[in-house]
Design a protein around this motif. Sequence first.
Motif, PDB file in Angstrom:
ATOM      1  N   VAL A  84       0.918  -0.998  -0.198  1.00 59.99           N
ATOM      2  CA  VAL A  84       0.022  -0.036  -0.060  1.00 59.99           C
ATOM      3  C   VAL A  84       0.732   1.199  -0.061  1.00 59.99           C
ATOM      4  O   VAL A  84       1.312   1.667   0.898  1.00 59.99           O
ATOM      5  CB  VAL A  84      -0.860  -0.080   1.091  1.00 59.99           C
ATOM      6  CG1 VAL A  84      -1.833   1.292   1.217  1.00 59.99           C
ATOM      7  CG2 VAL A  84      -1.651  -1.288   1.341  1.00 59.99           C
ATOM      8  N   GLY A  85       1.054   1.567  -1.195  1.00 60.71           N
ATOM      9  CA  GLY A  85       2.113   2.730  -1.451  1.00 60.71           C
ATOM     10  C   GLY A  85       1.497   4.066  -1.687  1.00 60.71           C
ATOM     11  O   GLY A  85       1.387   4.428  -2.963  1.00 60.71           O
ATOM     12  N   LEU A  86       0.987   4.929  -0.662  1.00 60.69           N
ATOM     13  CA  LEU A  86       0.262   6.067  -0.975  1.00 60.69           C
ATOM     14  C   LEU A  86       1.086   7.242  -0.927  1.00 60.69           C
ATOM     15  O   LEU A  86       0.497   8.455  -1.024  1.00 60.69           O
ATOM     16  CB  LEU A  86      -0.817   5.991  -0.173  1.00 60.69           C
ATOM     17  CG  LEU A  86      -2.094   4.819  -0.056  1.00 60.69           C
ATOM     18  CD1 LEU A  86      -3.117   4.864   0.750  1.00 60.69           C
ATOM     19  CD2 LEU A  86      -2.308   4.659  -1.554  1.00 60.69           C
ATOM     20  N   GLU A  87       2.354   7.089  -0.569  1.00 55.50           N
ATOM     21  CA  GLU A  87       3.161   8.439  -0.504  1.00 55.50           C
ATOM     22  C   GLU A  87       4.118   8.590  -1.465  1.00 55.50           C
ATOM     23  O   GLU A  87       4.364   9.720  -2.048  1.00 55.50           O
ATOM     24  CB  GLU A  87       3.905   8.033   1.046  1.00 55.50           C
ATOM     25  CG  GLU A  87       4.501   9.445   1.430  1.00 55.50           C
ATOM     26  CD  GLU A  87       4.954   9.150   3.006  1.00 55.50           C
ATOM     27  OE1 GLU A  87       4.238   9.678   3.885  1.00 55.50           O
ATOM     28  OE2 GLU A  87       6.129   8.712   3.116  1.00 55.50           O
ATOM     29  N   GLU A  88       4.632   7.332  -2.199  1.00 50.63           N
ATOM     30  CA  GLU A  88       5.507   7.401  -3.211  1.00 50.63           C
ATOM     31  C   GLU A  88       5.081   7.565  -4.724  1.00 50.63           C
ATOM     32  O   GLU A  88       3.723   7.058  -4.828  1.00 50.63           O
ATOM     33  CB  GLU A  88       6.774   6.484  -3.147  1.00 50.63           C
ATOM     34  CG  GLU A  88       7.482   6.383  -2.009  1.00 50.63           C
ATOM     35  CD  GLU A  88       8.680   5.177  -2.068  1.00 50.63           C
ATOM     36  OE1 GLU A  88       9.713   5.558  -2.142  1.00 50.63           O
ATOM     37  OE2 GLU A  88       8.249   4.358  -2.011  1.00 50.63           O
ATOM     38  N   HIS A  89       5.548   7.989  -5.526  1.00 48.69           N
ATOM     39  CA  HIS A  89       5.319   7.625  -7.114  1.00 48.69           C
ATOM     40  C   HIS A  89       5.625   6.233  -7.419  1.00 48.69           C
ATOM     41  O   HIS A  89       6.324   5.677  -6.646  1.00 48.69           O
ATOM     42  CB  HIS A  89       6.185   8.415  -7.823  1.00 48.69           C
ATOM     43  CG  HIS A  89       5.698   8.610  -9.202  1.00 48.69           C
ATOM     44  ND1 HIS A  89       5.895   7.357 -10.174  1.00 48.69           N
ATOM     45  CD2 HIS A  89       4.997   9.384  -9.933  1.00 48.69           C
ATOM     46  CE1 HIS A  89       5.238   7.791 -11.397  1.00 48.69           C
ATOM     47  NE2 HIS A  89       4.700   9.007 -11.171  1.00 48.69           N
ATOM     48  N   ALA A  90       4.454   5.536  -8.026  1.00 48.41           N
ATOM     49  CA  ALA A  90       4.533   4.180  -8.232  1.00 48.41           C
ATOM     50  C   ALA A  90       5.872   3.555  -9.095  1.00 48.41           C
ATOM     51  O   ALA A  90       6.306   2.687  -9.015  1.00 48.41           O
ATOM     52  CB  ALA A  90       3.438   3.939  -9.584  1.00 48.41           C
ATOM     53  N   ALA A  91       6.527   4.846  -9.707  1.00 44.91           N
ATOM     54  CA  ALA A  91       8.065   4.383 -10.539  1.00 44.91           C
ATOM     55  C   ALA A  91       8.804   3.989  -9.455  1.00 44.91           C
ATOM     56  O   ALA A  91       9.657   3.028  -9.724  1.00 44.91           O
ATOM     57  CB  ALA A  91       8.190   5.848 -11.242  1.00 44.91           C
ATOM     58  N   GLU A  92       8.982   4.784  -8.318  1.00 45.89           N
ATOM     59  CA  GLU A  92       9.795   4.435  -7.254  1.00 45.89           C
ATOM     60  C   GLU A  92       9.645   3.029  -6.576  1.00 45.89           C
ATOM     61  O   GLU A  92      10.377   2.253  -6.233  1.00 45.89           O
ATOM     62  CB  GLU A  92       9.904   5.540  -6.097  1.00 45.89           C
ATOM     63  CG  GLU A  92      10.849   6.698  -6.371  1.00 45.89           C
ATOM     64  CD  GLU A  92      10.258   7.413  -7.549  1.00 45.89           C
ATOM     65  OE1 GLU A  92       9.145   7.814  -7.332  1.00 45.89           O
ATOM     66  OE2 GLU A  92      11.049   7.726  -8.438  1.00 45.89           O
ATOM     67  N   ILE A  93       8.393   2.691  -6.485  1.00 47.74           N
ATOM     68  CA  ILE A  93       8.059   1.482  -5.989  1.00 47.74           C
ATOM     69  C   ILE A  93       8.397   0.284  -6.845  1.00 47.74           C
ATOM     70  O   ILE A  93       9.074  -0.646  -6.256  1.00 47.74           O
ATOM     71  CB  ILE A  93       6.448   1.310  -5.581  1.00 47.74           C
ATOM     72  CG1 ILE A  93       5.974   2.414  -4.580  1.00 47.74           C
ATOM     73  CG2 ILE A  93       5.758  -0.069  -4.982  1.00 47.74           C
ATOM     74  CD1 ILE A  93       4.438   2.499  -4.510  1.00 47.74           C
TER      75      ILE A  93
END
Length: 312
Positions: A84-93
């Motif tokens: 659940v990555g609501l803080e980072e941009h999807a590219a970083e994830i």
Amino acid sequence: MIGKRASQGGAIFHTLAELVADPELERKSKEPVIPFVAWMERLTLLAAREKDGKSSFTGAAAAAVSSGSDFLGCRVTQRPVLWVGLEEHAAEIVDRLVAFGADPQWVFVMTSAANPLDDLEDAVAQLLDADVAPPLVVIDTLGALVGGEVEDAGSSAQWTPIMQRLTHIARIDGASVLILHHARKSDGEYRDSTAIGANVDMILRFSSSSGRQRTISGKGRWSHDDFTVELRDKGFALVAGGKPLEEWILDFVSANPGCSKNRVREGVVGANPAIDAAVESLLAAGNLVNDGSASGYALRVAPPERAPDPNP
């Protein structure tokens, strides 16, 4: 079955005799999903200062879970990961998880949500409905998940129902929940209400040691020894903790035969007096051999046929 949802939404209860007789209860009670970090049906809070590496460390751990590979020297059982990555941009994830070798078919990423808590519960339910094993749920970060639902960050009354919903995902749905949260600048402890810490099973403090090393210290519902990790080319490695100091010394001397006591001090994380005492204990027990002198050590590990167990 322990942890099964009540059909009409009522209370779930059992006799003590049923709990004692349940063969799965003890196995699940503290079975690790991520070594030293996350456990089945449990909540872990990992607190660190911003940009101190908590997402990188957790990304490496999640990648190992998704692929069923080793992490910190331990074999990890493969299971799905819900990030659940609501803080980072999807590219970083994506870059992080791919770099650490995640299995793309076993990772599910939530990068936006109109109602984050509702959507998280729905996502876990969908995984379970698809007969997928209870997942590792990584929440990066808690503040991003709750959004505007908490108006007063210090309010126990506002945090408690949120934390109870996350507890439900662990206890009832069977997920392992790892919550990333920001730490205070003043003392490195987690921010906001004490209700957050009260509702998790383990609180881990993730802090910089030196250079590429990070130390994780914990407190929770069971004892937890501190450990230190180091970021290397292929991921994170355990460099202290997780096993007795004597084993770290034996591993170091095995990799550096003929080393001095000072080299052991430099290569093994720990207080010098404790390291010196452990070296002398290993020498006395015959696990180490000194090919040098009393003033100039040249240490090597004793041959297997003569080396006793360092931890009988």
